[in-house]
Scaffold this motif. Structure first.
Motif, PDB file in Angstrom:
ATOM      1  N   ASN A 175       0.816  -1.217   0.000  1.00 37.76           N
ATOM      2  CA  ASN A 175       0.000   0.000   0.000  1.00 37.76           C
ATOM      3  C   ASN A 175       0.848   1.266   0.000  1.00 37.76           C
ATOM      4  O   ASN A 175       0.304   2.375   0.092  1.00 37.76           O
ATOM      5  CB  ASN A 175      -0.916   0.016   1.236  1.00 37.76           C
ATOM      6  N   ASN A 176       2.152   1.104  -0.082  1.00 34.91           N
ATOM      7  CA  ASN A 176       3.050   2.242   0.002  1.00 34.91           C
ATOM      8  C   ASN A 176       3.403   2.772  -1.381  1.00 34.91           C
ATOM      9  O   ASN A 176       3.688   2.003  -2.304  1.00 34.91           O
ATOM     10  CB  ASN A 176       4.345   1.854   0.724  1.00 34.91           C
ATOM     11  N   VAL A 177       3.374   4.089  -1.508  1.00 40.02           N
ATOM     12  CA  VAL A 177       3.819   4.763  -2.721  1.00 40.02           C
ATOM     13  C   VAL A 177       4.918   5.743  -2.329  1.00 40.02           C
ATOM     14  O   VAL A 177       4.745   6.552  -1.411  1.00 40.02           O
ATOM     15  CB  VAL A 177       2.666   5.523  -3.410  1.00 40.02           C
ATOM     16  N   TYR A 178       6.050   5.651  -3.005  1.00 39.15           N
ATOM     17  CA  TYR A 178       7.154   6.576  -2.789  1.00 39.15           C
ATOM     18  C   TYR A 178       7.339   7.420  -4.040  1.00 39.15           C
ATOM     19  O   TYR A 178       7.320   6.889  -5.161  1.00 39.15           O
ATOM     20  CB  TYR A 178       8.445   5.817  -2.481  1.00 39.15           C
ATOM     21  N   ILE A 179       7.502   8.711  -3.866  1.00 36.21           N
ATOM     22  CA  ILE A 179       7.741   9.609  -4.998  1.00 36.21           C
ATOM     23  C   ILE A 179       8.994  10.418  -4.730  1.00 36.21           C
ATOM     24  O   ILE A 179       9.307  10.782  -3.597  1.00 36.21           O
ATOM     25  CB  ILE A 179       6.541  10.545  -5.259  1.00 36.21           C
ATOM     26  N   GLY A 180       9.735  10.680  -5.800  1.00 33.83           N
ATOM     27  CA  GLY A 180      10.940  11.491  -5.683  1.00 33.83           C
ATOM     28  C   GLY A 180      11.009  12.498  -6.805  1.00 33.83           C
ATOM     29  O   GLY A 180      10.497  12.281  -7.903  1.00 33.83           O
ATOM     30  N   GLY A 181      11.650  13.616  -6.537  1.00 32.32           N
ATOM     31  CA  GLY A 181      11.811  14.661  -7.544  1.00 32.32           C
ATOM     32  C   GLY A 181      12.193  15.961  -6.890  1.00 32.32           C
ATOM     33  O   GLY A 181      13.011  16.001  -5.957  1.00 32.32           O
ATOM     34  N   TRP A 182      11.576  17.055  -7.359  1.00 27.97           N
ATOM     35  CA  TRP A 182      11.717  18.360  -6.715  1.00 27.97           C
ATOM     36  C   TRP A 182      10.390  18.606  -6.021  1.00 27.97           C
ATOM     37  O   TRP A 182       9.406  18.989  -6.637  1.00 27.97           O
ATOM     38  CB  TRP A 182      12.032  19.434  -7.749  1.00 27.97           C
ATOM     39  N   ILE A 183      10.355  18.334  -4.722  1.00 25.13           N
ATOM     40  CA  ILE A 183       9.107  18.345  -3.946  1.00 25.13           C
ATOM     41  C   ILE A 183       9.343  19.151  -2.674  1.00 25.13           C
ATOM     42  O   ILE A 183      10.252  18.826  -1.892  1.00 25.13           O
ATOM     43  CB  ILE A 183       8.663  16.913  -3.575  1.00 25.13           C
ATOM     44  N   LYS A 184       8.536  20.170  -2.461  1.00 23.06           N
ATOM     45  CA  LYS A 184       8.728  21.034  -1.301  1.00 23.06           C
ATOM     46  C   LYS A 184       7.566  20.965  -0.307  1.00 23.06           C
ATOM     47  O   LYS A 184       7.790  21.046   0.897  1.00 23.06           O
ATOM     48  CB  LYS A 184       8.956  22.481  -1.749  1.00 23.06           C
ATOM     49  N   THR A 185       6.335  20.855  -0.784  1.00 27.61           N
ATOM     50  CA  THR A 185       5.193  20.695   0.116  1.00 27.61           C
ATOM     51  C   THR A 185       4.169  19.749  -0.508  1.00 27.61           C
ATOM     52  O   THR A 185       3.968  19.754  -1.720  1.00 27.61           O
ATOM     53  CB  THR A 185       4.493  22.045   0.420  1.00 27.61           C
ATOM     54  N   LEU A 186       3.521  18.940   0.336  1.00 27.18           N
ATOM     55  CA  LEU A 186       2.440  18.060  -0.075  1.00 27.18           C
ATOM     56  C   LEU A 186       1.366  18.107   1.004  1.00 27.18           C
ATOM     57  O   LEU A 186       1.654  17.857   2.181  1.00 27.18           O
ATOM     58  CB  LEU A 186       2.924  16.623  -0.258  1.00 27.18           C
ATOM     59  N   ASN A 187       0.138  18.428   0.595  1.00 26.27           N
ATOM     60  CA  ASN A 187      -0.975  18.544   1.542  1.00 26.27           C
ATOM     61  C   ASN A 187      -0.615  19.440   2.731  1.00 26.27           C
ATOM     62  O   ASN A 187      -0.962  19.157   3.875  1.00 26.27           O
ATOM     63  CB  ASN A 187      -1.414  17.172   2.027  1.00 26.27           C
ATOM     64  N   GLY A 188       0.120  20.506   2.435  1.00 27.01           N
ATOM     65  CA  GLY A 188       0.494  21.459   3.469  1.00 27.01           C
ATOM     66  C   GLY A 188       1.690  21.054   4.308  1.00 27.01           C
ATOM     67  O   GLY A 188       2.141  21.824   5.156  1.00 27.01           O
ATOM     68  N   LYS A 189       2.243  19.850   4.101  1.00 28.46           N
ATOM     69  CA  LYS A 189       3.403  19.390   4.861  1.00 28.46           C
ATOM     70  C   LYS A 189       4.697  19.747   4.136  1.00 28.46           C
ATOM     71  O   LYS A 189       4.793  19.601   2.917  1.00 28.46           O
ATOM     72  CB  LYS A 189       3.353  17.869   5.063  1.00 28.46           C
ATOM     73  N   TYR A 190       5.703  20.146   4.889  1.00 29.19           N
ATOM     74  CA  TYR A 190       7.020  20.429   4.330  1.00 29.19           C
ATOM     75  C   TYR A 190       7.708  19.106   3.988  1.00 29.19           C
ATOM     76  O   TYR A 190       7.799  18.201   4.812  1.00 29.19           O
ATOM     77  CB  TYR A 190       7.860  21.225   5.317  1.00 29.19           C
ATOM     78  N   ILE A 191       8.182  19.000   2.748  1.00 24.75           N
ATOM     79  CA  ILE A 191       8.811  17.774   2.245  1.00 24.75           C
ATOM     80  C   ILE A 191      10.126  18.148   1.573  1.00 24.75           C
ATOM     81  O   ILE A 191      10.214  19.165   0.884  1.00 24.75           O
ATOM     82  CB  ILE A 191       7.900  17.071   1.211  1.00 24.75           C
ATOM     83  N   ARG A 192      11.149  17.302   1.758  1.00 25.56           N
ATOM     84  CA  ARG A 192      12.419  17.552   1.074  1.00 25.56           C
ATOM     85  C   ARG A 192      12.657  16.486   0.009  1.00 25.56           C
ATOM     86  O   ARG A 192      13.371  15.522   0.194  1.00 25.56           O
ATOM     87  CB  ARG A 192      13.580  17.593   2.061  1.00 25.56           C
ATOM     88  N   ASP A 193      11.979  16.642  -1.132  1.00 27.88           N
ATOM     89  CA  ASP A 193      12.291  15.960  -2.388  1.00 27.88           C
ATOM     90  C   ASP A 193      11.969  14.468  -2.448  1.00 27.88           C
ATOM     91  O   ASP A 193      12.112  13.853  -3.500  1.00 27.88           O
ATOM     92  CB  ASP A 193      13.753  16.186  -2.780  1.00 27.88           C
ATOM     93  N   ILE A 194      11.502  13.883  -1.360  1.00 28.66           N
ATOM     94  CA  ILE A 194      11.068  12.492  -1.392  1.00 28.66           C
ATOM     95  C   ILE A 194       9.957  12.321  -0.360  1.00 28.66           C
ATOM     96  O   ILE A 194      10.027  12.890   0.734  1.00 28.66           O
ATOM     97  CB  ILE A 194      12.237  11.514  -1.123  1.00 28.66           C
TER      98      ILE A 194
END
Length: 440
Positions: free
Chosen positions: A213-232
């Motif tokens: 059920n896990n999905v991992y994404i990588g790239g240039w990612i800074k926020t998702l659903n309001g959460k701070y994310i560092r690229d993965i």
């Protein structure tokens, strides 16, 4: 043109010992794509995929090997043909750059999914993503679209464990629904994975890996659903989470280019020098069960700049990686390297096995006809020396004495082909391991 010392004409295969050409390769190269009578775009290949006992070739080009082919071709039995009528509909914004390319291919049985920047394929309007059923092309709803003055990009397509198709890249709409560069196709319609928060920065998603059920994404990612994310990021079936601080670069913007799951490990490649709180030069491992970062030795780098890793592949239990680098650990390795399994000599074992301080160097490296093993003291006992190939297979075992009155042993390597090898020297109860490269 060359892989190692062999001429391969743009298509090469590693057979476990050396590089060999695939058929006759691409004899006449890649043709540039003309924009008008004055300008053209330099042709390139961005992706390959095995299909129907041959290869699908995607990229930005007007032809391959002297055959007209727009963006996608088929290579089979050393013959190149255009596949499915080729792509069309380049994106050309007001400042004049033109983008038309197939950037990713997923082969799923008889189905072939392609993504990139194109409006039509085989004359059918599809909007940047399409499916080939073995006979004809199909649109996936109204496709994927970026509502901005920049080209839509579909950079990765993967199949989820439940059979759905997930696509990532740089886009804001999927079948008319608002998304953040990630969308799921269930065979009939598009949906998002999590709701895009209005404060979210638009992502560029370069790779996706799915397990359970896990999905991992990588790239240039800074926020998702309001959460701070560092690229993965990790989707656990309910929400997005970061991976213990993600990855970063102290000197420039970081990005993740490649993901690969093997067992309970997620291999992460890109342009970064920190993973979590660890120094990690462009490659790191996320332990899925333990939820922590580990490193692969001292990583890979380019001595002139930061370098990066952009793809992974496993052959048995050996990890191959490619990108822009000239050092893998302490070993010269230009743009491609192998990380060997635990039960063989790994790239970094030299650093882990030098506690005896008896062996101080193995040279020359790269080598041709011999390597010399230099000790820091005179040795008068026999040394058991085992050479392994890049797949960890023992290919030569010798028991040798140092040259009389010296502190060195010469190991002849004239029978070895160009490639990466590991060397294990057993000295009493101690052992020493390193790697060396043969270049001819």
């Amino acid at each position: 043109i060359y892989a190692g010392e062999n001429k391969v004409n743009s298509l090469a295969e590693w057979n476990g010992k050396t590089w060999i050409p695939v058929g006759s390769g691409i004899q006449n190269g890649i043709s540039n794509r003309k924009i008008n009578s004055t300008f053209s775009v330099a042709g390139y290949i961005s992706t390959l995929a095995s299909y129907d006992n041959g290869f699908l070739i995607g990229g930005d080009f007007a032809g391959i090997g002297g055959t007209a082919a727009s963006g996608i071709g088929m290579y089979k039995n050393s013959v190149i043909t255009e596949f499915g009528g080729g792509i069309n509909g380049a994106y050309t914004p007001s400042f004049g750059n033109s983008t038309l390319a197939v950037d990713c291919i997923l082969v799923d049985g008889n189905n072939v999914y392609i993504g990139g920047t194109f409006q039509t394929v085989g004359g059918k309007t599809v909007n940047n993503i399409a499916r080939w059923d073995g006979t004809q092309w199909h649109a996936l709803g109204s496709g994927l679209y970026l509502n901005a003055q920049a080209p839509t990009q579909v950079l990765t397509i993967k199949k989820m464990p439940d059979g759905k198709i997930i696509a990532g890249g740089y886009f804001t709409e999927a079948g008319g629904k608002a998304v953040n560069s990630l969308a799921i196709w269930d065979g009939n319609s598009w949906s998002s994975l999590g709701v895009r928060d209005t404060t979210d920065v638009l992502c560029t998603i370069r790779d996706i890996e799915c397990t359970g059920n896990n999905v991992y994404i990588g790239g240039w990612i800074k926020t998702l659903n309001g959460k701070y994310i560092r690229d993965i990021a990790h989707w656990d079936g309910m929400q997005w989470n970061d991976l213990d601080g993600g990855v970063s670069n102290q000197y420039s913007s970081a990005s993740v280019y490649a993901l690969k799951v093997s067992g309970d490990k997620l291999y992460v490649g890109g342009s970064f020098n920190v993973a979590g709180n660890f120094e990690a030069k462009n490659i790191a491992v996320w332990e899925i069960n333990n939820k922590k970062w580990t490193t692969l030795g001292s990583g890979v780098r380019n001595i002139h700049n930061a370098g990066y890793v952009n793809s992974f592949a496993f052959l048995q239990d050996t990890l191959f990686l490619s990108g822009a680098f000239d050092r893998a650990g302490i070993t010269p390795s230009v743009n491609i390297a192998a990380w060997l399994p635990k039960n063989t000599t790994s790239i970094e074992n030299e650093e882990a096995n030098t506690a005896t301080n008896q062996i101080v160097n193995v040279f020359p490296n790269p080598a041709r006809d011999y390597v010399e093993i230099l000790y820091n003291e005179f040795i008068n006992s026999k040394q058991n020396i085992i050479v392994h190939d890049a797949l960890g297979r023992a290919i030569n075992t010798e028991t040798l004495l140092p040259e009389l009155g010296t502190n060195r042993i010469r190991l002849h390597t004239s029978s070895l082909s160009t490639g990466l090898y590991s060397l294990r020297i057993d000295h009493g109860v101690n052992s020493f391991s390193t790697v060396f490269f043969i270049s001819r």
